[in-house]
Motif scaffolding. Structure first.
Motif, mmCIF file in Angstrom:
data_model
loop_
_atom_site.group_PDB
_atom_site.id
_atom_site.type_symbol
_atom_site.label_atom_id
_atom_site.label_comp_id
_atom_site.label_asym_id
_atom_site.label_seq_id
_atom_site.Cartn_x
_atom_site.Cartn_y
_atom_site.Cartn_z
ATOM 1 N N SER A 172 0.841 -1.193 0.000
ATOM 2 C CA SER A 172 0.000 0.000 0.000
ATOM 3 C C SER A 172 0.875 1.242 0.000
ATOM 4 N N GLY A 173 0.336 2.330 -0.547
ATOM 5 C CA GLY A 173 1.093 3.569 -0.588
ATOM 6 C C GLY A 173 0.353 4.644 -1.342
ATOM 7 N N ASN A 174 1.086 5.661 -1.752
ATOM 8 C CA ASN A 174 0.455 6.826 -2.361
ATOM 9 C C ASN A 174 1.293 7.398 -3.490
ATOM 10 N N ARG A 175 0.594 7.943 -4.469
ATOM 11 C CA ARG A 175 1.196 8.704 -5.558
ATOM 12 C C ARG A 175 0.555 10.087 -5.576
ATOM 13 N N VAL A 176 1.023 10.942 -6.446
ATOM 14 C CA VAL A 176 0.463 12.287 -6.532
ATOM 15 C C VAL A 176 -1.038 12.230 -6.800
ATOM 16 N N GLY A 177 -1.477 11.254 -7.564
ATOM 17 C CA GLY A 177 -2.898 11.126 -7.878
ATOM 18 C C GLY A 177 -3.737 10.519 -6.779
ATOM 19 N N GLY A 178 -3.121 10.046 -5.702
ATOM 20 C CA GLY A 178 -3.885 9.490 -4.589
ATOM 21 C C GLY A 178 -3.404 8.112 -4.190
ATOM 22 N N ALA A 179 -4.312 7.346 -3.584
ATOM 23 C CA ALA A 179 -3.987 6.026 -3.063
ATOM 24 C C ALA A 179 -3.501 5.102 -4.173
ATOM 25 N N ALA A 180 -2.560 4.211 -3.803
ATOM 26 C CA ALA A 180 -1.973 3.309 -4.788
ATOM 27 C C ALA A 180 -1.682 1.963 -4.152
ATOM 28 N N ALA A 181 -1.535 0.971 -5.018
ATOM 29 C CA ALA A 181 -1.130 -0.360 -4.578
ATOM 30 C C ALA A 181 -0.137 -0.907 -5.581
ATOM 31 N N TRP A 182 0.836 -1.639 -5.080
ATOM 32 C CA TRP A 182 1.753 -2.383 -5.926
ATOM 33 C C TRP A 182 1.441 -3.859 -5.703
ATOM 34 N N ILE A 183 1.150 -4.603 -6.761
ATOM 35 C CA ILE A 183 0.703 -5.980 -6.614
ATOM 36 C C ILE A 183 1.650 -6.936 -7.332
ATOM 37 N N SER A 184 1.704 -8.176 -6.816
ATOM 38 C CA SER A 184 2.578 -9.185 -7.396
ATOM 39 C C SER A 184 2.040 -10.567 -7.057
ATOM 40 N N ALA A 185 2.264 -11.510 -7.949
ATOM 41 C CA ALA A 185 1.860 -12.889 -7.684
ATOM 42 C C ALA A 185 2.853 -13.606 -6.787
ATOM 43 N N ASP A 186 4.161 -13.277 -6.915
ATOM 44 C CA ASP A 186 5.194 -14.027 -6.203
ATOM 45 C C ASP A 186 6.287 -13.160 -5.583
ATOM 46 N N ALA A 187 6.101 -11.845 -5.554
ATOM 47 C CA ALA A 187 7.042 -10.880 -4.977
ATOM 48 C C ALA A 187 8.326 -10.721 -5.787
ATOM 49 N N ASN A 203 -7.832 13.499 -3.390
ATOM 50 C CA ASN A 203 -6.922 13.405 -2.245
ATOM 51 C C ASN A 203 -7.175 12.188 -1.364
ATOM 52 N N THR A 204 -7.119 11.011 -1.967
ATOM 53 C CA THR A 204 -7.156 9.774 -1.191
ATOM 54 C C THR A 204 -5.737 9.400 -0.769
ATOM 55 N N SER A 205 -5.621 8.646 0.319
ATOM 56 C CA SER A 205 -4.315 8.166 0.760
ATOM 57 C C SER A 205 -4.482 6.784 1.368
ATOM 58 N N ALA A 206 -3.529 5.894 1.098
ATOM 59 C CA ALA A 206 -3.553 4.525 1.623
ATOM 60 C C ALA A 206 -2.353 4.319 2.528
ATOM 61 N N THR A 207 -2.577 3.682 3.681
ATOM 62 C CA THR A 207 -1.513 3.520 4.668
ATOM 63 C C THR A 207 -1.224 2.072 5.041
ATOM 64 N N ASP A 208 -2.190 1.170 4.862
ATOM 65 C CA ASP A 208 -1.982 -0.220 5.277
ATOM 66 C C ASP A 208 -2.972 -1.104 4.538
ATOM 67 N N GLY A 209 -2.593 -2.359 4.328
ATOM 68 C CA GLY A 209 -3.473 -3.311 3.671
ATOM 69 C C GLY A 209 -3.267 -4.708 4.219
ATOM 70 N N ILE A 210 -4.340 -5.502 4.210
ATOM 71 C CA ILE A 210 -4.281 -6.884 4.656
ATOM 72 C C ILE A 210 -5.152 -7.732 3.740
ATOM 73 N N PRO A 211 -4.972 -9.061 3.749
ATOM 74 C CA PRO A 211 -5.873 -9.907 2.978
ATOM 75 C C PRO A 211 -7.309 -9.739 3.465
ATOM 76 N N GLY A 212 -8.234 -9.706 2.526
ATOM 77 C CA GLY A 212 -9.644 -9.598 2.853
ATOM 78 C C GLY A 212 -10.433 -10.533 1.971
ATOM 79 N N GLY A 213 -10.955 -11.620 2.539
ATOM 80 C CA GLY A 213 -11.600 -12.633 1.713
ATOM 81 C C GLY A 213 -10.574 -13.250 0.784
ATOM 82 N N ALA A 214 -10.901 -13.291 -0.501
ATOM 83 C CA ALA A 214 -9.950 -13.795 -1.492
ATOM 84 C C ALA A 214 -9.083 -12.687 -2.060
ATOM 85 N N GLY A 215 -9.299 -11.433 -1.611
ATOM 86 C CA GLY A 215 -8.565 -10.305 -2.168
ATOM 87 C C GLY A 215 -7.906 -9.463 -1.101
ATOM 88 N N TRP A 216 -8.197 -8.142 -1.131
ATOM 89 C CA TRP A 216 -7.478 -7.194 -0.291
ATOM 90 C C TRP A 216 -8.412 -6.195 0.370
#
Length: 379
Positions: A172-187, A203-216
């Protein structure tokens, strides 16, 4: 024989006179019997351990951080332990100039393997040079070489926390455009998804993420409807690419979610609520704002270093202008909890608490020395 740690409530706090009328006042102090463990300095140049984060993965504890040389130069480090008491180094394979200077500040787990994210400021503008690391079959961690613009560049704001789950890996993180995520299948390779600018909310911002159901499930904040301060916000995604906002209670003042954990069959988030830290709880898909504690106002942005749920006790590591500290919520209110030594606010220090497998692990670095402390059980 290892002496079991205990949480003992004692009447001790005389802070009422120092607190404002609207600030929650802790009436007791929770004394924790922390048991120190040694993080050995990996082979190479001399230095001190500077841990930053921890995770239980496949029955093994991992601590990520760095070794800081006497002249202040860092190099990445990871330690592992079967019992969170005796620790050994994990081999690392840095591949780049900045990777060899990384401080690994977040570590996650998926399918019994860990991955980590590190940074080292550098270049003309001193921007953080972000690197990710994945675990190979032999147990070592190797740096992933990536283009600077994947995490940095002119649209960079910040790269926050790493998590593993059924859908793969997410940062989880942020870019100039707002909240962002970097995703990967195997890191081994991450893809940037700037989902904040797709939501039609400024002006959204993301600070933390965890698994939720089958996703995020990702938490953060959004510019308040009044245009002053933030409103707490969260989003869900099945694949890390398409995101949907989660209904969240709006309150007056500045509210933002900083960390989220799964506890007692539901989700729990901790963040900033006005001039205090706040707790939000989810039950049956509905979120509500519950407890408040501590003070967040000041010249340093308030932070939450970690959340650990053990039975009915919730431990929260916080950062504010007065420094870093540990709080305990035991159903009767929120109380200061003791830590082995004082930890200042700021980037050269860290305080994190992690709970899993019946163990609470405290990760501490006061800027002069760092280590881990283990506590088992709650009384």
């Amino acid at each position: 024989m290892r002496r079991p740690a205990a949480f003992v409530l004692v009447g001790a706090v005389l802070l009422a006179a120092a607190c404002s009328a609207d600030e929650p006042v802790p009436e007791r102090t929770v004394r924790v019997g922390w048991e120190a463990a040694t993080l050995p300095v990996p082979a190479g140049d001399p230095g001190r351990a500077a841990p930053r984060d921890a995770v239980l993965c496949g029955g093994t504890w991992y601590v990520a951080g760095a070794v800081i040389a006497p002249d202040g130069a860092p190099r990445p480090a990871v330690w592992r332990s079967a019992d969170a008491a005796a620790w050994a180094e994990v081999p690392l394979a840095p591949l780049t100039y900045y990777g060899r200077q990384n401080i690994l500040y977040t570590i996650g787990c998926r399918d019994g393997r860990v991955a980590a994210v590190g940074a080292k400021s550098g270049g003309v503008h001193g921007n953080p040079r972000i690197a990710t690391w994945y675990q190979r079959d032999d147990g070592s961690l190797v740096e992933v070489q990536a283009q600077f613009t994947l995490y940095g560049g002119e649209n960079a704001v910040g790269v926050s926390r790493l998590a593993g789950g059924p859908a793969g890996w997410l940062i989880s993180g942020n870019r100039v455009g707002g909240a962002a995520a970097w995703i990967s299948a195997d890191a081994t390779e991450f893809t940037l998804v700037e989902f904040g600018q797709r939501l039609g909310v400024p002006n959204t911002s993301a600070t933390d993420g965890i698994p939720g159901g089958a996703g995020w499930f990702v938490v953060g904040g959004v510019l308040a409807r009044t245009g002053i301060g933030r409103d707490a916000a969260a989003w869900t995604s099945a694949d890390g690419r398409e995101w949907t906002a989660v209904p969240f209670p709006a309150e007056e003042g500045d509210d933002a979610l900083l960390r989220v954990v799964q506890v007692n069959g539901g989700l729990l988030a901790v963040g900033v609520r006005g001039d205090s830290f706040g707790v939000w709880r989810e039950r049956g898909g509905t979120w509500s704002a519950t407890d408040r504690f501590g003070a967040t106002r000041g010249n340093i942005a308030a932070g939450v270093g970690g959340v650990a749920a053990l039975g009915d006790t919730l431990l929260v590591a916080t950062e504010a202008e007065a420094g870093r500290g540990l709080w305990a919520g035991d159903g009767t209110g929120w109380h200061h909890a003791t830590i082995p030594r004082n930890v200042p606010a700021g980037g050269d220090a860290a305080l994190t608490v992690v709970g899993a497998g019946g163990i609470t692990l405290l990760v501490l670095d006061d800027g002069r020395s760092g280590g881990v402390w283990r506590a088992s059980g709650v009384k």
